[in-house]
Design a protein around this motif. Sequence first.
Motif, PDB file in Angstrom:
ATOM      1  N   ARG A 227      21.422  45.981   7.489  1.00  0.00           N
ATOM      2  CA  ARG A 227      20.175  47.171   7.520  1.00  0.00           C
ATOM      3  C   ARG A 227      20.892  47.942   6.241  1.00  0.00           C
ATOM      4  O   ARG A 227      20.063  48.451   5.430  1.00  0.00           O
ATOM      5  N   ALA A 228      22.055  48.278   6.334  1.00  0.00           N
ATOM      6  CA  ALA A 228      22.755  49.339   5.319  1.00  0.00           C
ATOM      7  C   ALA A 228      22.432  48.696   3.988  1.00  0.00           C
ATOM      8  O   ALA A 228      22.348  49.558   2.995  1.00  0.00           O
ATOM      9  N   CYS A 229      22.880  47.344   3.758  1.00  0.00           N
ATOM     10  CA  CYS A 229      22.505  46.787   2.396  1.00  0.00           C
ATOM     11  C   CYS A 229      21.111  47.047   1.883  1.00  0.00           C
ATOM     12  O   CYS A 229      20.653  47.185   0.726  1.00  0.00           O
ATOM     13  N   THR A 230      20.083  46.972   2.786  1.00  0.00           N
ATOM     14  CA  THR A 230      18.865  47.045   2.619  1.00  0.00           C
ATOM     15  C   THR A 230      18.378  48.415   1.966  1.00  0.00           C
ATOM     16  O   THR A 230      17.827  48.681   1.213  1.00  0.00           O
ATOM     17  N   ALA A 231      19.062  49.346   3.051  1.00  0.00           N
ATOM     18  CA  ALA A 231      19.135  50.850   2.325  1.00  0.00           C
ATOM     19  C   ALA A 231      19.451  50.986   1.078  1.00  0.00           C
ATOM     20  O   ALA A 231      18.733  51.526   0.265  1.00  0.00           O
ATOM     21  N   ALA A 232      20.626  50.518   0.877  1.00  0.00           N
ATOM     22  CA  ALA A 232      21.227  50.431  -0.684  1.00  0.00           C
ATOM     23  C   ALA A 232      20.252  50.061  -1.520  1.00  0.00           C
ATOM     24  O   ALA A 232      20.325  50.671  -2.811  1.00  0.00           O
TER      25      ALA A 232
ATOM     26  N   ALA B 245       7.017  39.229   3.152  1.00  0.00           N
ATOM     27  CA  ALA B 245       7.212  38.851   1.612  1.00  0.00           C
ATOM     28  C   ALA B 245       6.901  40.031   0.628  1.00  0.00           C
ATOM     29  O   ALA B 245       7.733  39.842  -0.233  1.00  0.00           O
ATOM     30  N   MET B 246       5.853  40.643   0.774  1.00  0.00           N
ATOM     31  CA  MET B 246       5.495  41.649  -0.199  1.00  0.00           C
ATOM     32  C   MET B 246       6.527  42.942  -0.022  1.00  0.00           C
ATOM     33  O   MET B 246       6.978  43.368  -1.217  1.00  0.00           O
ATOM     34  N   LEU B 247       7.134  43.188   0.919  1.00  0.00           N
ATOM     35  CA  LEU B 247       8.096  44.172   0.957  1.00  0.00           C
ATOM     36  C   LEU B 247       9.686  43.627   0.396  1.00  0.00           C
ATOM     37  O   LEU B 247      10.134  44.475  -0.210  1.00  0.00           O
ATOM     38  N   TYR B 248       9.820  42.513   0.827  1.00  0.00           N
ATOM     39  CA  TYR B 248      10.966  41.956   0.320  1.00  0.00           C
ATOM     40  C   TYR B 248      11.091  42.014  -1.293  1.00  0.00           C
ATOM     41  O   TYR B 248      11.813  42.365  -1.858  1.00  0.00           O
ATOM     42  N   ARG B 249       9.813  41.390  -1.817  1.00  0.00           N
ATOM     43  CA  ARG B 249       9.538  41.470  -3.261  1.00  0.00           C
ATOM     44  C   ARG B 249       9.694  43.074  -3.761  1.00  0.00           C
ATOM     45  O   ARG B 249      10.216  43.251  -4.919  1.00  0.00           O
TER      46      ARG B 249
ATOM     47  N   LEU C 299       9.949  33.291   4.609  1.00  0.00           N
ATOM     48  CA  LEU C 299      10.917  33.228   5.559  1.00  0.00           C
ATOM     49  C   LEU C 299      11.911  34.398   5.733  1.00  0.00           C
ATOM     50  O   LEU C 299      12.051  35.029   6.517  1.00  0.00           O
ATOM     51  N   ILE C 300      12.568  34.541   4.339  1.00  0.00           N
ATOM     52  CA  ILE C 300      13.559  35.615   4.338  1.00  0.00           C
ATOM     53  C   ILE C 300      13.013  36.889   4.512  1.00  0.00           C
ATOM     54  O   ILE C 300      13.418  37.718   5.121  1.00  0.00           O
ATOM     55  N   GLY C 301      11.722  37.139   4.022  1.00  0.00           N
ATOM     56  CA  GLY C 301      10.854  38.450   4.031  1.00  0.00           C
ATOM     57  C   GLY C 301      10.588  38.515   5.407  1.00  0.00           C
ATOM     58  O   GLY C 301      10.903  39.658   5.894  1.00  0.00           O
ATOM     59  N   ALA C 302      10.179  37.620   6.061  1.00  0.00           N
ATOM     60  CA  ALA C 302       9.769  37.778   7.668  1.00  0.00           C
ATOM     61  C   ALA C 302      11.015  38.404   8.398  1.00  0.00           C
ATOM     62  O   ALA C 302      10.925  39.200   9.275  1.00  0.00           O
ATOM     63  N   MET C 303      12.032  37.501   8.250  1.00  0.00           N
ATOM     64  CA  MET C 303      13.367  37.994   9.032  1.00  0.00           C
ATOM     65  C   MET C 303      13.886  39.116   8.589  1.00  0.00           C
ATOM     66  O   MET C 303      14.319  39.990   9.765  1.00  0.00           O
ATOM     67  N   LEU C 304      13.703  39.641   7.295  1.00  0.00           N
ATOM     68  CA  LEU C 304      14.298  40.995   7.070  1.00  0.00           C
ATOM     69  C   LEU C 304      13.342  41.963   7.589  1.00  0.00           C
ATOM     70  O   LEU C 304      14.022  42.978   8.124  1.00  0.00           O
ATOM     71  N   TYR C 305      12.102  41.857   7.347  1.00  0.00           N
ATOM     72  CA  TYR C 305      11.226  42.662   7.970  1.00  0.00           C
ATOM     73  C   TYR C 305      11.469  43.029   9.463  1.00  0.00           C
ATOM     74  O   TYR C 305      11.680  44.239   9.901  1.00  0.00           O
TER      75      TYR C 305
END
Lengths: 202, 202, 202, 202
Positions: free
Chosen positions: B108-113, A165-169, B162-168
């Motif tokens: 992942r590419a979007c994350t980097a962007a 959650a923190m990194l997403y923020r 939830l989203i944060g955890a999934m993306l992480y």
Amino acid sequence: MSDSQRGRTRSESTRQAILEATRDELAASGYDKLSIDRIATAAGAGKQTVYRWYRSKSELVAECILEGYVPSKTAVVADSGEVRGDLRAWLRGFADHLAQTENAALIRACTAAAAESDEVAAKFYERVTAANEAALTARLDGAVRLGQLRADTSTAAVAEALIGAMLYRLLVRQAPTDEFINGLLDTVFNGIDASSVPGVGR
Amino acid sequence: MSDSQRGRTRSESTRQAILEATRDELAASGYDKLSIDRIATAAGAGKQTVYRWYRSKSELVAECILEGYVPSKTAVVADSGEVRGDLRAWLRGFADHLAQTENAALIRACTAAAAESDEVAAKFYERVTAANEAALTARLDGAVRLGQLRADTSTAAVAEALIGAMLYRLLVRQAPTDEFINGLLDTVFNGIDASSVPGVGR
Amino acid sequence: MSDSQRGRTRSESTRQAILEATRDELAASGYDKLSIDRIATAAGAGKQTVYRWYRSKSELVAECILEGYVPSKTAVVADSGEVRGDLRAWLRGFADHLAQTENAALIRACTAAAAESDEVAAKFYERVTAANEAALTARLDGAVRLGQLRADTSTAAVAEALIGAMLYRLLVRQAPTDEFINGLLDTVFNGIDASSVPGVGR
Amino acid sequence: MSDSQRGRTRSESTRQAILEATRDELAASGYDKLSIDRIATAAGAGKQTVYRWYRSKSELVAECILEGYVPSKTAVVADSGEVRGDLRAWLRGFADHLAQTENAALIRACTAAAAESDEVAAKFYERVTAANEAALTARLDGAVRLGQLRADTSTAAVAEALIGAMLYRLLVRQAPTDEFINGLLDTVFNGIDASSVPGVGR
DNA sequence: AGGTAATCGAGACGGTACGTCCAGTCTTTGT
DNA sequence: ACAAAGACTGGACGTACCGTCTCGATTACCT
């Protein structure tokens, strides 16, 4: 013994200088504007020396993370006896760290690097998650032993939910406000299920 | 009116082709290896045409996300009456989507962007969080109204956790297993506080 | 017609600037210290533009010779009626040209380039020998017609002997003195065979 | 005595190996693609050892020439009594030597080296001209003494004209044919002046 | 219908950085 | 002290893209 030293020994201090220059560039320019040329010059090293130590930009960044030049900052969770307050303090400390633009830029750059490279991702996980999870686990397990937390608490899930959650923020440029942190803690501590409301379900 | 059309009209189909080519490149090569030259060639367009629509690499990627060429995939949460099961299904659907290497690479590419560009970050937030939070909110609010969930549930906190955890997990290359998803749901639904254990504290 | 213009037209003036910069570098640094980077910068051009015109260092130098940026300087042999004097004047003119350090450096650099590359050698021959031989031939043939020179004179042999001797002197850093030039002319005009001495053999 | 031997003696055989490796590289790659690294490796020597003997690339090449690893090949001119035939044989021997691609490449590389470096030029002159001129002089002087050649023959002029012409041919990749050699000898022996025709001018 | 103007694919332009290679120097261990 | 090995700084190589500019060739609106 057969592995005797041949030729000049590789300069550890040069390696340090390269990592420091990399961290500075990373904070200043971000991951994809990193210039090996600039790093080498800033470190007073030849480009070849950079490549001798690290085969690619991503390996360099990975090492930079692993060596702690990108601080995870959050090695320990304090123990005041009040676990929720301790976690709040820890999250606020994390938030304060990210409030420094330079720190934020640095971690975002690492995020970008991890997104682009499996190798960096592995190091990132090793350094960031492992370290933080260890810190959280140490604190949470103590609280579990004292009966302050549920015995079936999944430390890993809590750690990844909080860190995620923190990194997403950080990623989406939403500063983690106190309000956000409190909402997170409420969710995690109290649960959202109706049956989890104290005094209900009796 | 003064803004009347002069000269040849800009080709919408070319714009589509550019976005599609961008998505393909993004999935194939990641963000920082994106080449406008290659995109233009793949789209059968001139480089100038790309720049006429999008002023920079990051704007192009941002638009790509916003136009849905990078699908958030998770527009709605089903409603079977059993809210925890619905969330589990939704998270598993998300996990399945990410299990496709191409989808994972793309996000992942979007994350980097997003990590590199404020602009992309804004679009990313707008598209990914907003859409998912809306979907979750719709489902959670219903459950709250039925008294299945606590009235003080912070939808935003739940969604971002939830989203944060999934993306992480995506970022650090740890596939989100059923076990992980269950741990996440246990934490969020039950809470971790000892007082949240049903039937305890009596 | 199918060969219509596609894309921006290549800039002839840039090409000229590149050749001029090359000549300057050649005179200043010699062939193997030529730096394409420096040439490009001096010409106000990008490196890629240099490579677009000339695929390699040697091709660039070859073109530089052929385009006359390296002057062979000796286009014509004067005609005063006295052929030996005319040749002496021509050789002295050549020697004076080489007495300028810059000219000498330039031609030496071309020699080096010709030695390293078949391509340059061909251009060098085309430009230097052909031009000089033509000039010499024009003068010598006239003298032959007037009966001043032997009818069986091999112009090519004379030209290559003279040019070869001059270039050899340049190569080994022996300035072509008047004495040397006279010795050369004596040899070529009078021959060395005892039977060639006028009034001898009677 | 003060110049007593201290430490290990420098290995003459290593020096030989270096020179041989240099000659091979020179024939194979030409002057400006010479690599000291490769030479050292090929000679089984350390790079520093090369630099201990020769301070630079050009000095190494110069020494290579002087030590005869680049053969001038033409130490003596045979003496059959017939001087013109002897010179023809000598020139043909030279031509045959140059017909071997490896020999030609080697001498061209030396030419390039001489063009780039005063030092190499000096050695080149010392070794090539001096040796050949000495050989020619020895033969020509004998013929002069026998009255076969003019008493005022300038050996130096003849030598440099012949060597210059041959090297020039090498440089511009025109093999020195018998025809060319004969033209050269005609010019040098008979002269081109009309008065030099035997039986004419009386 | 003819003029005017913005767009199109193509590709050259000045630049920046890449990752490799080499020159010449320095440092280490071994002889 | 010399030797092999090899790391060091520095700098050029030739390639790949960047974002801009310039071509001739289309469209489209507007007289």
